[in-house]
Write an enzyme that holds these catalytic residues in place. Structure first.
Site, PDB file in Angstrom:
ATOM      1  N   GLU A  87      -3.231   0.522  -6.280  1.00 35.50           N
ATOM      2  CA  GLU A  87      -2.167  -0.440  -6.609  1.00 35.50           C
ATOM      3  C   GLU A  87      -1.911  -0.337  -8.103  1.00 35.50           C
ATOM      4  OE1 GLU A  87      -0.404  -1.980  -4.597  1.00 35.50           O
ATOM      5  OE2 GLU A  87      -1.523  -2.673  -2.853  1.00 35.50           O
ATOM      6  N   CYS A  97       0.861  -1.170   0.000  1.00 33.61           N
ATOM      7  CA  CYS A  97       0.000   0.000   0.000  1.00 33.61           C
ATOM      8  C   CYS A  97       0.895   1.217   0.000  1.00 33.61           C
ATOM      9  CB  CYS A  97      -0.911   0.005   1.227  1.00 33.61           C
ATOM     10  SG  CYS A  97      -1.928   1.483   1.361  1.00 33.61           S
TER      11      CYS A  97
END
Length: 228
Positions: A103, A2
């Site tokens: 992402e 993340c």
DNA sequence: CCAGACGTTGTT
DNA sequence: GTCTGG
DNA sequence: CCAGACGTTGTT
DNA sequence: GTCTGG
């Protein structure tokens, strides 16, 4: 992992959802929260207030703050053992407030950014760790890291790691001070797949200096005739 | 005992 | 602060 | 995470 | 290639 996320709800809505008051004089929505930014978190020491800490954990013993470039995430598999995280895991946990994260999916040499959401964009808390660091001049920096775990099948095709999104009931447990390491690790489970959603977004998000609602608009990519 | 390190991700 | 290596 | 920068010496 | 900045 993340390495970029969003927190785009109104201050009032965030305060109500997490039953805490925003302490900062200025609070801004973030469509592109990036490492080194000051971002809203709730600590176990002061769960009644939302504070702004720097993303990239600097342990109290660090000689300089450069370590923060490599501590934006902490792996759940090793967080209880790694020297950089062990103390914070035991004593200094936090909730990192968000309503989506990004992402980049690798397709050949191409990297396509996706936004992943929970319940179509609801607020959630990621399990985090925090630290207080004082530089040689005596200036204090408060910082944090986001714990990561393996991504479930539904989103693993984008990326095989994801932030440890806490279930709502476990948000308070994560901040409790009297659990064992094993009990805390048990709190860190991925959400049920049916609650996770994802869509591709514009590469405007690539540059951490870009901001604004346009960053979370769905954006389709055409690669060799197929849409992504 | 002291000295020295201390992190994540990716490799589509 | 805590661990490993020597 | 991605984008962008990245160096030393001596002053023939 | 590797590090810093955002």
């Amino acid at each position: 992992m993340c390495g970029r996320y969003t927190i785009t709800k109104k201050a009032e809505e965030i305060e109500k959802r997490f039953e805490a008051r925003i302490s900062a004089e200025s609070f801004e929505k973030k469509w592109n929260a990036a490492p080194s930014n000051l971002l809203p978190i709730i600590t176990n020491h002061e769960p009644q207030i939302i504070q702004q800490y720097k993303w990239g954990l600097i342990p109290g013993w660090a000689k300089d703050e450069a370590i923060g470039f490599n501590t934006i995430n902490a792996r759940v598999e090793s967080v209880t053992e790694k020297p950089a995280f062990k103390f914070a895991f035991t004593k200094q946990r936090c909730l990192v407030l968000a309503d989506g994260y990004y992402e980049w999916k690798k397709i050949g040499k191409e990297k396509i950014p996706y936004r992943i959401t929970l319940d179509d964009g609801a607020l959630f808390a990621m399990a985090g760790l925090w630290e207080k660091w004082t530089n040689p001049q005596g200036q204090i920096t408060h910082s944090f890291s986001v714990i990561t775990l393996p991504a479930p099948h539904k989103i693993a095709h984008i990326h095989d790691r994801m932030p440890a999104i806490l279930s709502r009931i476990n948000e308070q447990h994560w901040l409790e001070n009297d659990l064992s390491d094993d009990e805390r690790i048990e709190l860190l489970q991925p959400p049920a797949e049916k609650y996770l959603g994802f869509y591709s977004v514009s590469k405007q998000v690539n540059s951490a200096t870009n901001e604004g609602p346009d960053l979370i608009k769905p954006h389709n990519y055409s690669v060799q005739g197929s849409l992504f």
